[in-house]
Design a protein around this motif. Structure first.
Motif, PDB file in Angstrom:
ATOM      1  N   ARG A   1      10.390  19.562 -25.828  1.00  0.00           N
ATOM      2  CA  ARG A   1       9.514  20.038 -26.608  1.00  0.00           C
ATOM      3  C   ARG A   1      10.385  19.140 -27.990  1.00  0.00           C
ATOM      4  O   ARG A   1       9.428  18.404 -28.576  1.00  0.00           O
ATOM      5  N   ARG A   2      11.220  19.017 -27.868  1.00  0.00           N
ATOM      6  CA  ARG A   2      11.994  18.487 -29.278  1.00  0.00           C
ATOM      7  C   ARG A   2      12.449  16.883 -29.160  1.00  0.00           C
ATOM      8  O   ARG A   2      11.195  16.468 -30.267  1.00  0.00           O
TER       9      ARG A   2
ATOM     10  N   GLU B   1      16.488  26.422 -17.363  1.00  0.00           N
ATOM     11  CA  GLU B   1      14.981  25.349 -17.648  1.00  0.00           C
ATOM     12  C   GLU B   1      14.943  25.734 -18.848  1.00  0.00           C
ATOM     13  O   GLU B   1      14.434  24.814 -18.959  1.00  0.00           O
ATOM     14  N   VAL B   2      14.817  26.610 -19.398  1.00  0.00           N
ATOM     15  CA  VAL B   2      14.453  26.530 -21.081  1.00  0.00           C
ATOM     16  C   VAL B   2      14.777  25.762 -21.475  1.00  0.00           C
ATOM     17  O   VAL B   2      14.140  25.687 -22.537  1.00  0.00           O
ATOM     18  N   GLU B   3      16.269  25.686 -21.966  1.00  0.00           N
ATOM     19  CA  GLU B   3      16.635  24.678 -22.448  1.00  0.00           C
ATOM     20  C   GLU B   3      16.846  23.419 -22.331  1.00  0.00           C
ATOM     21  O   GLU B   3      16.396  22.642 -23.231  1.00  0.00           O
TER      22      GLU B   3
ATOM     23  N   ARG C   1      13.435  22.506 -21.192  1.00  0.00           N
ATOM     24  CA  ARG C   1      12.320  22.722 -21.806  1.00  0.00           C
ATOM     25  C   ARG C   1      12.185  22.231 -23.452  1.00  0.00           C
ATOM     26  O   ARG C   1      11.781  21.793 -24.021  1.00  0.00           O
ATOM     27  N   VAL C   2      12.926  23.349 -23.611  1.00  0.00           N
ATOM     28  CA  VAL C   2      13.256  23.255 -25.061  1.00  0.00           C
ATOM     29  C   VAL C   2      13.527  21.968 -26.254  1.00  0.00           C
ATOM     30  O   VAL C   2      13.228  20.747 -26.769  1.00  0.00           O
ATOM     31  N   GLU C   3      14.498  21.355 -25.144  1.00  0.00           N
ATOM     32  CA  GLU C   3      15.099  19.689 -25.333  1.00  0.00           C
ATOM     33  C   GLU C   3      13.928  18.797 -24.741  1.00  0.00           C
ATOM     34  O   GLU C   3      13.376  17.393 -26.234  1.00  0.00           O
TER      35      GLU C   3
ATOM     36  N   ARG D   1       8.271  16.060 -29.662  1.00  0.00           N
ATOM     37  CA  ARG D   1       8.296  16.232 -31.568  1.00  0.00           C
ATOM     38  C   ARG D   1       8.212  14.758 -32.533  1.00  0.00           C
ATOM     39  O   ARG D   1       7.770  14.169 -32.987  1.00  0.00           O
TER      40      ARG D   1
ATOM     41  N   GLU E   1      14.484  40.227 -10.401  1.00  0.00           N
ATOM     42  CA  GLU E   1      15.532  39.623 -10.465  1.00  0.00           C
ATOM     43  C   GLU E   1      15.388  38.161 -10.779  1.00  0.00           C
ATOM     44  O   GLU E   1      14.096  37.254 -10.126  1.00  0.00           O
ATOM     45  N   VAL E   2      16.127  38.090 -12.188  1.00  0.00           N
ATOM     46  CA  VAL E   2      15.422  36.932 -12.995  1.00  0.00           C
ATOM     47  C   VAL E   2      16.078  35.317 -12.018  1.00  0.00           C
ATOM     48  O   VAL E   2      16.564  35.701 -11.369  1.00  0.00           O
ATOM     49  N   PRO E   3      14.454  34.675 -11.516  1.00  0.00           N
ATOM     50  CA  PRO E   3      15.470  33.330 -10.805  1.00  0.00           C
ATOM     51  C   PRO E   3      16.222  32.279 -11.731  1.00  0.00           C
ATOM     52  O   PRO E   3      16.365  32.506 -12.392  1.00  0.00           O
TER      53      PRO E   3
ATOM     54  N   PHE F   1      17.083  29.882 -14.949  1.00  0.00           N
ATOM     55  CA  PHE F   1      16.644  30.240 -15.786  1.00  0.00           C
ATOM     56  C   PHE F   1      16.536  29.858 -17.278  1.00  0.00           C
ATOM     57  O   PHE F   1      15.801  28.716 -17.856  1.00  0.00           O
ATOM     58  N   LEU F   2      17.668  30.101 -17.546  1.00  0.00           N
ATOM     59  CA  LEU F   2      18.228  29.927 -19.178  1.00  0.00           C
ATOM     60  C   LEU F   2      18.393  28.179 -19.073  1.00  0.00           C
ATOM     61  O   LEU F   2      17.735  27.645 -20.595  1.00  0.00           O
TER      62      LEU F   2
END
Lengths: 362, 196
Positions: free
Chosen positions: A79-80, A71-73, A75-77, A83, A63-65, A68-69
């Motif tokens: 990273r943005r 956390e991904v969002e 990290r995307v933010e 930059r 099962e996905v922890p 997850f979503l």
């Protein structure tokens, strides 16, 4: 027979995957199954193999922890934002390979080191030059371009860090150089003096007196200095010897017969610890311990045809500045400069004397 | 083994245009697949989670470069495998797997537990301990060569076809089949060595 059976086993085992997935044609499948019935080893292997694959197929997905979503969002933010802080993508798109950066560094390092080398060679030169010159004096030939190279090395622009370092280095070794520094001041006025070269030279007594006034200071300090300081002083003097121009003595000696006078002159030089470096038709270039110069000069006056005072001594600025950049043709004074420079490299305590031989009384 | 439902082409196009909603949809659709590949390749949930998130970051940053939306899944799998290879190298350099033995305690979703000594291949009555077997297989997978592990994970655990695998690795189907068979045989040997 056994060998043939073993070979068959290997071939059969190579078909396990195909057999399991039903990828064998009926004839081949029949052959493999028959072998498995008769070969217990292969049968056991086949069972284990098929069981393992079944297990593999039965492996349940993890099962996905949670979150997850999000956390991904997040990290995307992040990273943005990063930059945005790093500015426009111009420099990011420029990927400079590490090798290129390393190469640039090496080039700069090499340039820096090559700038350092001249000073080191200057430091080493006296020892090497002493050997060189002694062998060349014996041969009576012109010294090689080594001296010229040394001069070139010295001709660093005064504004370079190296020149600054050299100045500092000299100033640190004051004790033994102090006397010479005085001479430097005189040297700094050299251009005007060289211009007045045709003007009557100053009388012998005044010149000699000035030289004598300088000499005791140098010698006195050299004797008083402890060995350690003396070494430092010598080092400084050496360094300075190549940086600061020194005067060369020029003496005109009136003689009746060249050969006789020459023999006498050599004898006299030897007596005072000097030596003839170069013989020319009308002149001799000799080296002489600085301290012995006054006495030598007195003896030389006696040798002159009208014993006194036709001997003409003039202190000339021989090496005013190391000007190697301009002029491709070397004029006579320049050649003399080189010779005098060569002398200085032989020994700091010696001085160069050029004795002009003139026949008969004036 | 469930295949992730194919995502609509419009969603990919929207994501290309910078639509965050479309990106979220992609993540939700493929997170299970990416996470499971990562977990089977690395054998650690935390590493797998971090890697899967990195994969989706890469997707978000480079989806504009994707020319054929139809091949999105293959593209995503390739990114995942590349990340796995890099992470594997990174962890290996740090001796992450050095102490890893098939007899070490195993990590499960419920935490670590002692490994039982038994022969599951010959004891069908214990096979009900499904979890144990799965973990044993996971350990065995980590002992395989990386390319062999990839093949088994994709084919036997993720259910990729030989054609899809061949396309991913640029290999003919026959080569994929023979390589996979070799990988399975090696895994069988590894498990036998541990059990007996």
């Amino acid at each position: 027979m056994e060998r043939a059976r073993t070979m068959g086993c290997e071939k059969v085992r190579g078909q396990f995957s195909a057999l399991l997935e039903g990828n064998l044609d009926p004839f081949e499948e029949e052959r493999v199954r028959k072998h498995l019935e008769t070969c217990p080893d292969c049968q056991r292997d086949w069972e284990r193999f098929s069981q393992m694959v079944r297990w593999l197929h039965s492996v349940e997905e993890q099962e996905v922890p949670e979150g997850f979503l999000s956390e991904v969002e997040k990290r995307v933010e992040e990273r943005r934002m990063k930059r945005r802080w790093m500015g426009p993508g111009l420099f990011r798109s420029m990927k400079i390979p590490v090798q290129a950066v390393a190469m640039v560094f090496i080039v700069f390092l090499a340039l820096y080191l090559t700038k350092m080398i001249p000073f080191e060679t200057i430091q080493k030169m006296p020892v090497e030059k002493r050997e060189l010159s002694s062998s060349k004096v014996v041969k009576g030939k012109e010294p090689s371009s080594g001296v010229k190279e040394a001069k070139k090395d010295i001709s660093l622009p005064a504004s370079t860090p190296m020149a600054q370092y050299q100045r500092d280095y000299i100033s640190e070794t004051k004790p033994s150089v102090q006397g010479e520094m005085k001479g430097d001041k005189e040297v700094s006025h050299a251009p005007s003096r060289e211009k007045d070269e045709k003007a009557p030279s100053p009388p012998l007594e005044t010149e000699a007196a000035r030289v004598e006034a300088l000499l005791p200071k140098e010698t006195g300090k050299a004797e008083v200095l402890p060995p350690e300081e003396k070494r430092v002083g010598e080092r400084g003097a050496k360094a300075k010897a190549y940086l600061i121009p020194e005067p060369q003595r020029e003496i005109t000696l009136k003689i009746s017969e060249r050969e006789g006078a020459l023999t006498q002159l050599k004898k006299l030089l030897k007596q005072f610890g000097g030596e003839v470096v170069k013989e020319e038709e009308n002149s001799i270039l000799a080296s002489l311990p600085r301290l012995a110069y006054p006495e030598f000069e007195k003896e030389l006056t006696k040798m002159s045809l009208p014993p006194h005072p036709s001997l003409m001594v003039k202190q000339r600025e021989v090496i005013k500045e190391w000007n190697l950049a301009e002029g491709t043709k070397k004029r006579e004074p320049e050649v003399r400069r080189e010779e005098a420079g060569r002398f200085r490299m032989d020994r700091e305590e010696t001085m160069a004397i050029r004795i002009y031989l003139k026949k008969g009384p004036d | 083994m469930e295949h992730s439902p194919k995502i609509r082409q419009e969603v990919i196009e929207s994501c290309k245009a910078g639509d965050k909603g479309a990106f979220a949809e992609i993540v939700l659709n493929y997170q299970r697949k990416v996470f499971n590949i990562a977990y089977r390749m690395l054998g650690n949930r935390e590493e797998a989670k971090d890697l899967a998130q990195e994969v989706f970051l890469s997707v978000f940053e480079s989806i504009r470069d994707l020319r054929e939306e139809v091949k999105f899944e293959a593209w995503l799998t390739r990114i995942t495998l590349n990340h796995c290879r890099n992470r594997w190298k990174y962890l290996k350099r740090r001796h992450y797997f050095n102490s890893d033995s098939l007899n070490d305690p195993i990590e499960t979703e419920d935490g670590e537990m002692e490994r039982p000594i038994y022969d599951p291949l010959n004891n069908p009555e214990i096979l009900c301990e499904k979890k144990m077997i799965q973990e044993l297989i996971q350990r065995g997978l980590l002992k395989l060569k990386e390319d062999q592990r990839e093949l088994i994970v994709l084919r036997d655990l993720q259910g990729f076809s030989y054609g899809e695998i061949g396309e991913l690795f640029s290999l003919p189907e026959g080569t994929v089949k023979s390589k996979l068979h070799r990988a399975r045989m090696d895994l069988k040997q590894i498990l036998e060595r541990v059990i007996h």
